[in-house]
Write an enzyme that holds these catalytic residues in place. Sequence first.
Site, mmCIF file in Angstrom:
data_model
loop_
_atom_site.group_PDB
_atom_site.id
_atom_site.type_symbol
_atom_site.label_atom_id
_atom_site.label_comp_id
_atom_site.label_asym_id
_atom_site.label_seq_id
_atom_site.Cartn_x
_atom_site.Cartn_y
_atom_site.Cartn_z
ATOM 1 N N GLU A 68 0.840 -1.215 0.000
ATOM 2 C CA GLU A 68 0.000 0.000 0.000
ATOM 3 C C GLU A 68 0.867 1.253 0.000
ATOM 4 O O GLU A 68 1.951 1.244 0.570
ATOM 5 C CB GLU A 68 -0.846 0.039 1.294
ATOM 6 N N CYS A 125 10.313 49.262 -3.932
ATOM 7 C CA CYS A 125 10.174 48.233 -4.961
ATOM 8 C C CYS A 125 11.495 48.046 -5.697
ATOM 9 O O CYS A 125 12.073 49.019 -6.183
ATOM 10 C CB CYS A 125 9.068 48.640 -5.935
ATOM 11 N N CYS A 141 4.127 50.230 -12.118
ATOM 12 C CA CYS A 141 5.431 49.569 -11.973
ATOM 13 C C CYS A 141 5.614 48.552 -13.109
ATOM 14 O O CYS A 141 4.744 47.712 -13.339
ATOM 15 C CB CYS A 141 5.495 48.873 -10.622
ATOM 16 N N CYS A 166 4.340 46.917 -3.714
ATOM 17 C CA CYS A 166 4.774 48.125 -4.420
ATOM 18 C C CYS A 166 3.519 48.955 -4.686
ATOM 19 O O CYS A 166 2.537 48.442 -5.212
ATOM 20 C CB CYS A 166 5.448 47.722 -5.726
ATOM 21 N N ASP A 193 1.314 10.308 3.570
ATOM 22 C CA ASP A 193 2.021 11.216 4.468
ATOM 23 C C ASP A 193 1.035 12.193 5.095
ATOM 24 O O ASP A 193 0.834 13.304 4.620
ATOM 25 C CB ASP A 193 3.098 11.974 3.682
ATOM 26 N N TYR A 246 -6.914 2.256 6.263
ATOM 27 C CA TYR A 246 -6.084 1.112 5.908
ATOM 28 C C TYR A 246 -6.118 -0.059 6.890
ATOM 29 O O TYR A 246 -5.499 -1.077 6.657
ATOM 30 C CB TYR A 246 -4.635 1.537 5.642
ATOM 31 N N CYS A 270 10.830 49.363 -9.599
ATOM 32 C CA CYS A 270 10.592 50.759 -9.995
ATOM 33 C C CYS A 270 11.022 51.775 -8.925
ATOM 34 O O CYS A 270 10.968 52.973 -9.148
ATOM 35 C CB CYS A 270 9.116 50.975 -10.336
ATOM 36 N N LYS A 328 2.210 4.594 1.454
ATOM 37 C CA LYS A 328 2.275 5.106 2.830
ATOM 38 C C LYS A 328 1.920 6.590 2.769
ATOM 39 O O LYS A 328 2.722 7.420 2.336
ATOM 40 C CB LYS A 328 3.674 4.910 3.409
ATOM 41 N N LYS A 351 10.903 3.469 2.825
ATOM 42 C CA LYS A 351 10.906 4.918 2.621
ATOM 43 C C LYS A 351 11.718 5.263 1.387
ATOM 44 O O LYS A 351 12.885 4.852 1.270
ATOM 45 C CB LYS A 351 11.559 5.608 3.825
HETATM 46 S S1 IVH Z 1 -0.544 0.477 8.817
HETATM 47 C C1 IVH Z 1 0.685 -1.406 12.739
HETATM 48 N N1 IVH Z 1 -0.816 1.494 6.433
HETATM 49 O O1 IVH Z 1 2.365 5.429 8.873
HETATM 50 C C2 IVH Z 1 0.315 -0.872 11.398
HETATM 51 N N2 IVH Z 1 0.038 2.888 8.156
HETATM 52 O O2 IVH Z 1 4.632 4.493 11.239
HETATM 53 C C3 IVH Z 1 0.257 0.583 11.414
HETATM 54 N N3 IVH Z 1 0.512 5.185 7.437
HETATM 55 O O3 IVH Z 1 1.224 5.352 12.155
HETATM 56 C C4 IVH Z 1 -0.342 1.288 10.347
HETATM 57 N N4 IVH Z 1 -0.116 4.931 5.347
HETATM 58 O O4 IVH Z 1 -0.098 6.770 10.495
HETATM 59 C C5 IVH Z 1 -0.426 1.714 7.698
HETATM 60 N N5 IVH Z 1 -1.139 2.257 4.266
HETATM 61 C C6 IVH Z 1 -0.756 2.485 5.529
HETATM 62 C C7 IVH Z 1 -0.287 3.742 5.968
HETATM 63 C C8 IVH Z 1 0.118 3.903 7.289
HETATM 64 C C9 IVH Z 1 0.361 5.782 6.252
HETATM 65 C C10 IVH Z 1 1.047 5.858 8.656
HETATM 66 C C11 IVH Z 1 0.314 5.551 9.931
HETATM 67 C C12 IVH Z 1 1.314 4.912 10.850
HETATM 68 C C13 IVH Z 1 2.611 5.316 10.227
HETATM 69 C C14 IVH Z 1 3.635 4.203 10.402
#
Ligand code: IVH
Length: 686
Positions: free
Chosen positions: A132, A426, A449, A444, A136, A244, A429, A134, A332
């Site tokens: 999946e 500015c 200008c 300005c 942010d 998720y 000008c 991740k 990551k």
């Molecule tokens: S699973 C124990 N799935 O990433 C499983 N986490 O440090 C925990 N996050 O705290 C979560 N996308 O806030 C999972 N597809 C995803 C995620 C996800 C983002 C975040 C979540 C978690 C942190 C992991």
Amino acid sequence: MIEVIEMAEEDDEDIEVPGSRDEAEERAEELRDEIRYHDRKYYIENDPVISDHEYDMLVKELKAIEEEYPDLETPDSPTQRVISAEIDEFETVEHMSAMLSLDNTYNHEELRDFDRRVREGLGREDIEYVVEPKIDGLGVALYYEDKVFQRGSTRGDGIRGEDITPNLKTVHTIPLRLRDETVLETAEFRGEVYMPRDEFEEMNEERVEEGKNAFANPRNAAAGTVRNKDPSVVADRPLDIFIYTLSYNSEGEFETHWQCLKEMERAGLKVNENVVKKEGIEEVIDHIDSWQEKKEELNYEIDGIVVKVNRLNYHDELGATSKHPRWAIAYKYPAMRKTTEIKEIEVQVGRTGKLTPIAILEPVQLSGTTVERASLHNEDELERKDVMVGDTALVEKAGEIIPQVVKVITDERDGSEEEFEFPHTCPVCGSEARRFGDEVARRCVNAQCPAQVKQRLEHWGARGAMDIEGLGPKVLNKLVEKGYLKSIPDLYELGKIQLTSIERMAQKSARNLLDEIEKSKEQSLDRVIYGLGIKFVGDHVATLLTQHYDSMDEIIDADEEELQEIDEIGPKIAESIVSFFDDEQNRKMVEKLKGHGVTMEVEREEVEQFLEGKKFVFTGALDNYTRNEASELVEKYGGRVTSSVSGATDYLVVGENPGSKLDDAEEEGTTILEEEEFEELLRVEG
Ligand code: IVH
């Protein structure tokens, strides 16, 4: 077109609250179902079937019923999304089970190590993984009881979080009630709240225009929003969520994480669409590599990929450390932040005179592109970040967003750095640059200008505006520098001699450019209005204006109150339009443009109004048109569209999944048209 305004007023009066409580209860249920259906179409499936106005009318009707019969109000009613009271302090709530975080890996080898631990732990080789994005954002837990959303909380320390229920209720992709289709009743879900990139940028631009500080990135913006004490502020910010994890369920048995995801989808929760199943770690690695570039195209930021063992009994077998589960890991991607030197600070002057400091950097490679400039936003930001020329800065590039200076590394200073004094004049000008009211920006004050003139002209000639090919920044620079162009109307007084006098402009290009300028006079009024560059008036608002008014003069004469009668035009836009035309210079400019023959009237097609006096109602989803498109067609031929069936309705057009309006129409004996018959009606007559 003033029709629409009248219609809105009439519809308001149309709302009739049923006389008996039983009928009211039935109608309220119907409305809730209908609103939930449209919420889903709009927010989750991105496929709206009714206009915003029609949707608002449904909500209004439901509100009216709930006001009349307060005991009919339910916590899962779509009217309960935004409360107006501010929150004093967030309460602490304990999670149903610990919210663990994920261990991180940064390369293929570490992923293979994880896979080896999994295989050894389970004593088997054939491992299926779910992979999946991740997201942010911020982890949250959502708790539902008997299908109704009860509580939402932040992750906190993993054991206890903060109760942010009122804020989460404003997120339209969090259902207040789980759908009937799911077996889930009482359950807890976990997911990530985030801010979509495009809406984040739009919001930031608006904030800057309003003199507020821009958020550094979507994650910060989401984090700052989720814990805001005022849910009505939260409701105005573009938060979204991906779910998720199914972390608790009273009903239903699932063997795999994949099945949980599917069930959560069925329950009406928003699950990410880029989740896949993979056999073995090598397939996982290939997948991760293939997303390295692709992730930049997503409308949300991801900081990696999560790999999870699919079978749930294996989760139990593998267990967890005090911090991380052993059945999942995060990969990551290499950071999109790097350090580099700030060689210089340049101050740019925008179309509205705003001064923006830009860091000129020693070029660095960031996620595949060379970054040489980064925004420092404004004077205050510069001071807050304590930026000096010669500093080493941490620079971040988040997707499409302009690179930013995250911070300067003060430890790396060697004494050679120089203070930067933000100019009070500015840089282009030399006029005074002043801060107005409590605005963060310094502007300005000279409307003539050259920097402002250049950008105004560039905007005027841009694609969505007058679309003048050949009027690029280079040509404009020269024409403005030579003093040939001081304002937009000057463009229409340019001659061949002036054009060919600028360097490298051949006779032929000069001729072409003059033709293009001449041609632009024919552009439609909405483009003219957009081209003027009025604050908050983008192409969409310009179109709205020309749908409601027939000429520039009518728009100039409109006051704020009148403008706000237009759906989607609020006080901020209305004020901006009025103050633009209050300005003597701007009115003179429009007069001059008019004198040059630039379009100032709306040209409407003459079409036979064969639907005059006919009232239409729509229900369900049409295949070939959105609700808006279908309504526009009806209005084009003189018909009216209303939101509910009554004795006065002539036609009910029925699409897929029709609502209760179909029963009403049958009762009233209204003519019912299938989509094809509706098309036939338009084709034969129109
Ligand atoms: S699973 C124990 N799935 O990433 C499983 N986490 O440090 C925990 N996050 O705290 C979560 N996308 O806030 C999972 N597809 C995803 C995620 C996800 C983002 C975040 C979540 C978690 C942190 C992991």
